[in-house]
Every structure is written in C-alpha cells, then in structure tokens.
Scaffold this active site. Structure first.
Site, PDB file in Angstrom:
ATOM      1  CE1 TYR A  58      34.999  45.355  33.617  1.00 30.70           C
ATOM      2  CE2 TYR A  58      35.692  43.786  31.995  1.00 30.70           C
ATOM      3  CZ  TYR A  58      35.538  44.116  33.107  1.00 30.70           C
ATOM      4  OH  TYR A  58      36.342  43.320  34.108  1.00 30.70           O
TER       5      TYR A  58
ATOM      6  CE  LYS B 165      26.485  40.785  45.765  1.00 27.62           C
ATOM      7  NZ  LYS B 165      27.422  39.191  46.715  1.00 27.62           N
TER       8      LYS B 165
ATOM      9  CG  ASP C  47      29.985  36.615  47.230  1.00 24.97           C
ATOM     10  OD1 ASP C  47      28.561  35.910  46.538  1.00 24.97           O
ATOM     11  OD2 ASP C  47      28.646  37.226  48.491  1.00 24.97           O
TER      12      ASP C  47
ATOM     13  CG  ASP D  41      37.836  40.378  33.225  1.00 22.62           C
ATOM     14  OD1 ASP D  41      39.820  39.950  33.610  1.00 22.62           O
ATOM     15  OD2 ASP D  41      38.020  41.597  33.885  1.00 22.62           O
TER      16      ASP D  41
ATOM     17  CG  ASP E 290      42.380  36.642  34.584  1.00 19.15           C
ATOM     18  OD1 ASP E 290      42.364  35.646  33.759  1.00 19.15           O
ATOM     19  OD2 ASP E 290      42.879  37.584  34.890  1.00 19.15           O
TER      20      ASP E 290
END
Ligand code: NAD
Length: 368
Positions: free
Chosen positions: A145, A195, A227, A251, A255
């Site tokens: 980001y 990852k 994943d 993020d 959620d």
C-alpha cells in the site's frame, strides 16, 4: 493513590455518537469500580468536523489526541459527504492521516463468535460448536500500500501499472513482537501468514518470524501461506489463537474474520503505535471494526458492543487497566448469555430479549 488517564474521545458520524455515549457510561462504571479516573477531551472528526469548520481532521482534534494516552474513536462518513473530493472525505481525510500522524503500525482485530451467537456466523454451526476467538494482528503502515515505486506509465505501446511490496527487517520485527506479546497473554499460539513460496518480502517475513520466535519460547509458531490461511479460517476458525500478517493480506483476512464472526456490531479494533517510554503500554486508537452505519443511524438500534469492547481494548493496551478491561468483556459476554440482543444479532427466538442501543448498555452495566 488514584490513577488518572487522559483520553481523546472522537465520536464522529452516524451511529458513532450513539454508541460512544453508551461506551462512556460503561467506562464511568469501571472507573468507580476499579478506582481510577479518565480526563476526557471530546473533539470533532469526520463529517461532523467538515460541517463545523470545513476539514475532517481539525488541528484542535490532533492536539487533543496528542495530549492523550489513547484515542477512543467512533466512526466517520456517510452519504452527506460522499461526493467531496477523495482527500477531503471523512475516512480518507481523517482516519488515514491519524494513523500516519501517530505511526499506528499494528492493527489488532479480534474475530470473536460467542458460543450463543454461532447462529449469526455463516460458518456451518456444527464446525464451531463453541464459537471461536481469533485475534488478527495486521501490519498497517508498510507493504504494497505504501511501497515505492508505484505508478502507471506507457511501456512498449501499452499502459502498465505497478506497486511495490517492500518490508524492512525492523518493520517485520516490531509487528512480530506485538503479535508474540499478544499471544503470550492468550493461548500462546501464533500463526504467521505469508506467501513465502512466491514473494521475496514473504521469505524475509518468514525468516524474521522464526528468529523473533526465539524470544518467546512458550509460544508455538506456525507458518501458513495466505491462500491456505483464508481457507482454514472458514473451515476451522476455532483452531486459531493469534494470527499475524502483512498489510494487504491482513486487510483481506481481517474482513473475512469479521464476516465469519457474524456481526460487525460486536467487533472492536485497536491500532497501536510505539510503546510509551519505560512501559509496556502502547499509544493507540480504538474503534469499532464497522463504519458509521448510516442505514440505522439515529434510530437507537445500533449494537453498542463494538464500541464498548473498544473501551476494553483501550484500557488493556494503553491505560494499563487490565482488570477493568476483563470486567467489561465478562459483562458483555454475560449480557449475551442472558439473551439480550440488538437487531443485528437477533434471530427472533422467544428466549431472546430484543433491545436497542441504550438497553443493551444497561444490560452490560447491570453486570458490572
Ligand atoms: P458499515 O460498517 O457502516 O455498515 C455495514 C452494515 O453493518 C450496515 O448494514 C450496518 O447497519 C451494519 N452495522 C455496522 N455497525 C453496526 C452496529 N454497531 N450495529 C448494528 N449494525 C451495524 O459499512 P458501510 O455501510 O460500508 O459504510 C457506511 C459509512 O461508514 C461509509 O461512509 C463508510 O465510508 C464509513 N466507514 C467508516 C469506517 C470508520 O469510521 N472506521 C469504516 C468503514 C466504513
């Protein structure tokens, strides 16, 4: 000797002021019960601040926060301010600058589904007979980001756009320390999500996580690819204790956790900055995981629990009042066990006591 703490109270917009009022009543109650006081500095933020003086984060609000031990935040935004230029909108113009100004690098989001609220979770109830209680620790100020270069240009006659996922060892270390410390205070199990089979920044993340783990021999560390973590969270959420990950993965996963927990109205969050000098307490900002819920604002029906549990997190991480924090969490759990339900967590069952914002806070106060 009586203890005094300073807090900045930023109620904001929509349901923010309604749920904030109730959370401050709960704070009053634990103050007298546990023998401390808070000096509260109320300040405008978001749409309310735009309406007052044209800016979502006035200097006076920043000053009130600077003079505090921690910030209790409601929520900002709503349709009234939706068409303003992006940087002057309530969320973009207040929340992000606050995080930046105070260097809030660690976002803690509990994903809790109490045993009596499993019906509100979209996870098959037979998979979570006792509910679950996961804490997601997300790195908040680094990664893709904010990494540079980022941009858009023409290459070989075609438009390309690019971002950079970059982490410094020191950034990874400090978020891992927050996560290990949190795990020490809970079930002593930490899952680090990356990852590392594809991303160089994740290879470093995993190396650093393994090194930092040596400082916390009591905590069991497991690594999961993101994943796989996303799948396991909705298959066996009750097997997680604390989860730590970088900004983008956090993020999304936080959620997902909010979704499987059932209602946004139940979930608090904390964004922590650096530790206060000579102490184990952090400067932080505490707020519900949800937004200003304009669809139900002003009706007295919003669930105040996310805001009330935000007070508990403030007490625990910034004010050093862990007993008061625990008392609030226990009082909330008992109100739920006793059948009190706001609309967002009600099923319509005859055993439930359907209540509004104030009555839910009354039920919690009765347990303190
Ligand atoms: P939202 O979280 O406000 O609402 C989503 C749904 O959850 C709505 O149906 C709402 O009624 C429900 N909900 C949320 N909190 C609740 C509570 N305490 N009790 C009962 N139900 C609750 O998300 P949204 O609708 O996408 O956004 C509304 C506004 O909030 C927008 O302006 C958005 O920009 C802003 N927002 C602010 C924050 C923040 O201040 N941190 C975060 C997210 C969204």
């Amino acid at each position: 000797m009586s203890r005094t703490h300073r807090i900045a109270v930023l109620a904001g917009d929509g349901i923010g002021p309604e749920v904030m009022t109730e959370s401050l009543r709960v704070l009053d109650a634990v103050e007298s019960k546990f023998g401390f006081t808070t000096e509260r500095s109320e300040a405008l933020v978001g749409g309310a601040a735009i309406d007052d003086g044209g800016h979502p984060l006035p200097d006076a609000t920043i000053s009130a926060c600077e003079a505090s031990d921690g910030i209790l935040f409601g929520s900002v935004g709503g349709p009234k301010w939706e068409n303003l230029p992006p940087d002057t909108q309530p969320e973009r113009g207040a929340l992000l600058p606050l995080r930046k100004h105070f260097g809030l690098f660690a976002n803690l989001r509990p994903g809790v589904c109490l045993p009596s609220l499993t019906h509100a979770s979209p996870v098959k109830n037979e998979l979570i007979p006792n509910g679950f209680d996961v804490l997601c620790v997300r790195e908040l100020t680094g990664g893709v980001y904010f990494g540079s270069p980022k941009g858009r240009e023409e290459r070989d006659g075609e438009t390309v756009a690019f971002d950079t996922m970059i982490y410094k060892r020191s950034e990874i270390e400090r978020i891992l320390h927050v996560a290990f410390t949190a795990a020490m205070g809970r079930g002593k199990r930490l899952v680090s999500v990356d990852k590392a089979n594809v991303l160089a920044s994740s290879v470093l993340w995993r190396e650093v996580a393994t090194e930092v783990a040596k400082d916390y021999p009591e905590v069991e560390l497991e690594h999961l690819y993101v994943d796989n973590a996303a799948m396991q969270l909705c298959r066996r959420p009750d097997s997680f204790d604390v989860l730590v990950t970088e900004n983008l993965f956090g993020d999304i996963l936080s959620d997902e956790m909010a979704m499987i927990s059932g209602s946004l109205g139940m979930l608090p969050s904390a964004s922590l900055g650096s530790k206060k000098e000579g102490s184990d307490l952090y400067f932080g900002m505490y707020e519900p995981s949800g937004g200003s819920a304009p669809d139900i604002a002003g009706q007295g029906i919003a669930n105040p629990i996310a805001q009330i549990l935000s007070v508990a997190m403030l007490l625990r991480f910034s004010l050093g009042e862990a007993d008061a924090a625990q008392a609030i969490e226990d009082a909330v759990a008992k109100a739920i066990d006793d059948g009190y339900r706001t609309g967002d967590i009600a099923t319509g069952a005859a055993s439930e006591k359907k209540v509004g914002t104030k009555e839910m806070a009354d039920a919690i106060l009765a347990n303190l």
